[in-house]
Design a protein around this motif. Sequence first.
Motif, PDB file in Angstrom:
ATOM      1  N   ASN A   1       0.822  -1.210   0.000  1.00 26.86           N
ATOM      2  CA  ASN A   1       0.000   0.000   0.000  1.00 26.86           C
ATOM      3  C   ASN A   1       0.855   1.258   0.000  1.00 26.86           C
ATOM      4  O   ASN A   1       1.767   1.398   0.811  1.00 26.86           O
ATOM      5  CB  ASN A   1      -0.930   0.037   1.219  1.00 26.86           C
TER       6      ASN A   1
ATOM      7  N   ASN B   1      -3.868   4.637  -4.029  1.00 25.99           N
ATOM      8  CA  ASN B   1      -4.676   3.793  -3.146  1.00 25.99           C
ATOM      9  C   ASN B   1      -5.352   4.667  -2.099  1.00 25.99           C
ATOM     10  O   ASN B   1      -4.864   4.856  -0.994  1.00 25.99           O
ATOM     11  CB  ASN B   1      -3.795   2.726  -2.489  1.00 25.99           C
TER      12      ASN B   1
ATOM     13  N   ALA C   1      -6.700   2.796   1.279  1.00 26.14           N
ATOM     14  CA  ALA C   1      -5.706   2.629   2.346  1.00 26.14           C
ATOM     15  C   ALA C   1      -5.518   3.925   3.127  1.00 26.14           C
ATOM     16  O   ALA C   1      -5.132   3.897   4.298  1.00 26.14           O
ATOM     17  CB  ALA C   1      -4.374   2.172   1.762  1.00 26.14           C
TER      18      ALA C   1
END
Length: 197
Positions: free
Chosen positions: A129, A141, A144
């Motif tokens: 991530n 992302n 996340a």
Amino acid sequence: MARVKFLCDTDRCIECNACSTSCKNEHEVPWGMVRRRVVTINDGQPGEKSIAISCMHCTDAPCVAVCPTSTLYQTDIGVVLHDKDNCIGCGYCFYACPFGAPQFPRATLFGSRGIMDKCTYCAGGPEENGSEAEFKKYGRNRIAEGKLPICAEVCSTRALLAGDGEVIGEIYRERVLSRGFGSGAWGWKTAYYPEEA
């Protein structure tokens, strides 16, 4: 755990394309590919409706079922992701998807169409991530980071909803109850061209 979903309210979508533009910018999607697009039905006619379409992250995703290399997989929250290192470009996912979400950079023969790309629900991919490798292959992302997908976040009319499927279903149910049932119960005609009494 909650399953995440998208929902586009066709009575609110104004075809501004902010969702598709912000997605391309946020993830640096290659030229010629779009992860989200706005489709207009009955364009220019009475009853015209627009809907933002991308991967809908199906509960029983047909693309996952037909992938011969297990490139496509589903996370525990229901997001359908893909591993670009495993993709062979067969196109089975493209033909199985009812929303046309999987896309290929080249429309050529079997195996030479390139690596598939699709909406990731702003959840990245199998890499670590927030890593540079993850951004380069799949984009940012945001999940996340504890954020919504960028397409839903920038929707000015809140036509595009994203998040827990049960919460989104309740929001839509409340909208339908407040504006009434059936076509034309609430919309442009009612709001801007009220019928003469």
